[in-house]
Design a protein around this motif. Sequence first.
Motif, PDB file in Angstrom:
ATOM      1  N   GLY A 191       0.771  -1.237   0.000  1.00 38.43           N
ATOM      2  CA  GLY A 191       0.000   0.000   0.000  1.00 38.43           C
ATOM      3  C   GLY A 191       0.797   1.279   0.000  1.00 38.43           C
ATOM      4  N   ALA A 192       2.103   1.219  -0.150  1.00 45.49           N
ATOM      5  CA  ALA A 192       2.894   2.442  -0.162  1.00 45.49           C
ATOM      6  C   ALA A 192       2.700   3.173  -1.486  1.00 45.49           C
ATOM      7  CB  ALA A 192       4.371   2.122   0.044  1.00 45.49           C
TER       8      ALA A 192
ATOM      9  N   PRO B 215       6.103   6.618 -10.480  1.00 49.74           N
ATOM     10  CA  PRO B 215       7.054   5.955 -11.384  1.00 49.74           C
ATOM     11  C   PRO B 215       8.506   6.261 -11.030  1.00 49.74           C
ATOM     12  CG  PRO B 215       5.221   6.850 -12.648  1.00 49.74           C
ATOM     13  CD  PRO B 215       5.051   7.342 -11.232  1.00 49.74           C
ATOM     14  N   GLU B 216       8.761   7.499 -10.608  1.00 46.24           N
ATOM     15  CA  GLU B 216      10.128   7.880 -10.269  1.00 46.24           C
ATOM     16  C   GLU B 216      10.616   7.141  -9.028  1.00 46.24           C
ATOM     17  OE1 GLU B 216       8.138  10.957 -12.635  1.00 46.24           O
ATOM     18  OE2 GLU B 216       7.608  10.002 -10.717  1.00 46.24           O
ATOM     19  N   LEU B 217       9.748   7.017  -8.023  1.00 45.75           N
ATOM     20  CA  LEU B 217      10.143   6.337  -6.798  1.00 45.75           C
ATOM     21  C   LEU B 217      10.311   4.841  -7.039  1.00 45.75           C
ATOM     22  CD1 LEU B 217      10.837   6.765  -3.870  1.00 45.75           C
ATOM     23  CD2 LEU B 217       8.405   6.720  -3.302  1.00 45.75           C
ATOM     24  N   ALA B 218       9.421   4.248  -7.825  1.00 42.70           N
ATOM     25  CA  ALA B 218       9.567   2.834  -8.173  1.00 42.70           C
ATOM     26  C   ALA B 218      10.880   2.603  -8.910  1.00 42.70           C
ATOM     27  CB  ALA B 218       8.383   2.380  -9.023  1.00 42.70           C
TER      28      ALA B 218
ATOM     29  N   ALA C  32       7.554   9.816  -0.286  1.00 43.18           N
ATOM     30  CA  ALA C  32       6.413  10.415  -0.984  1.00 43.18           C
ATOM     31  C   ALA C  32       5.954  11.675  -0.255  1.00 43.18           C
ATOM     32  CB  ALA C  32       5.276   9.402  -1.101  1.00 43.18           C
ATOM     33  N   ALA C  33       5.930  11.632   1.083  1.00 48.19           N
ATOM     34  CA  ALA C  33       5.525  12.804   1.861  1.00 48.19           C
ATOM     35  C   ALA C  33       6.537  13.940   1.732  1.00 48.19           C
ATOM     36  CB  ALA C  33       5.355  12.416   3.331  1.00 48.19           C
ATOM     37  N   LEU C  34       7.810  13.601   1.547  1.00 46.67           N
ATOM     38  CA  LEU C  34       8.845  14.618   1.393  1.00 46.67           C
ATOM     39  C   LEU C  34       8.664  15.396   0.089  1.00 46.67           C
ATOM     40  CD1 LEU C  34      11.323  15.509   3.067  1.00 46.67           C
ATOM     41  CD2 LEU C  34      12.715  14.067   1.567  1.00 46.67           C
ATOM     42  N   ASP C  35       8.134  14.706  -0.932  1.00 44.95           N
ATOM     43  CA  ASP C  35       7.737  15.354  -2.190  1.00 44.95           C
ATOM     44  C   ASP C  35       8.887  16.139  -2.818  1.00 44.95           C
ATOM     45  OD1 ASP C  35       5.975  16.026  -4.250  1.00 44.95           O
ATOM     46  OD2 ASP C  35       5.282  17.853  -3.228  1.00 44.95           O
TER      47      ASP C  35
END
Length: 364
Positions: free
Chosen positions: A16-17, A21-24, A89-92
Amino acid sequence: MSELRRGLVEEIHRHGAPLTPELAAAFGAVAREAFVSGGFQRRDGSWARPGSAGFLEAVYRDDVLITKVDGGMPVSSSSQPSLMAIMLAALDVRPGDRVLEIGAGTGYNAALLAVLGTQVTSVDVQADVADRARSALAAAGIDGVRVIAGDGYAGVPGERFDRAIVTVGVAGVSPQWLEQARPGPVVVPVEHAGTHPVLAVRGTAEGPVTATVVCPSGFMSAAGPLTAAHPRSHPAPAPSGTLAAVAEFAPPRWAEPLDSLVYRDLWYAAGVWSERATHAAVRGRDQSCLVLLDETGTGGAAVLPDGSVLAGGARAGEYGERAVEIVDRWEAAGRPPMQAWRIGLRLTGDESAPIWAPATWTLD
């Protein structure tokens, strides 16, 4: 992308995280094994080393890897990848951002940030941990990361960043991080009811400072002023075997026990409404439970996932009533998730090294 890394990305997604695409792609590009070249502690207490059976398969599970132990206590690790993904993701971040990281760990988190196109400065109070992180980043071929051995509370005096991320549990936020990381946020695990929910914190060193909850977590605690006691501190978790014998005070109220995330929502609310909320091992239970711990540290009341309340100790009746009231109040509020709370922080802690700690809460 190797099959093992692809499998990790798929597991993070299943858990569920949020994976852009960039993080993956970042998780697929960074070799996690390069950051645990000294091995890690298995859950059974044994030490897994490179080349041993199942080593790589364990490295690429969505699990925390303990890489340094002192006196039987974990003091450095590679965090659970799905938690890392949520925090990142939260750091954005955006390519070109300058990121301050407090707690270098193995260097793996900084490597992911570097692959996302940021310039990272990572600070760790343990010189040997900083050295190993620096070596691992070089071995993995990661550029764009500077690792400094120093006091995390101070950050990097005189420098400016766009974001800050903290990878160790703290009691509050250093004003230095807010001064150095603008516009923010500072993504940081802050103690609450014996755990360390991750907060997205915004504000200035002088205030006001506000936060929202990102997700639950259970980070290892920092040392020094970052863990200073303050008026809203909760009791430390009760060690196994210290809680008095407990008996049922209130019966189960839900036919289906709360799942782990919803139980954490109740737990968070308990920490808002009671300064005695923490967790403890309860006899006959596999997992540590939400507990309102009395002042002796040996009695109080436990709230189980099925809504039942167990109580024990000299003030069992009083604490049992308090626990029932919290469950009633949470139900009446519509079972708010922890992310629904809006938090105000106040400057507190050590006068010579103050911290911004959660002090007020309101529901959306």
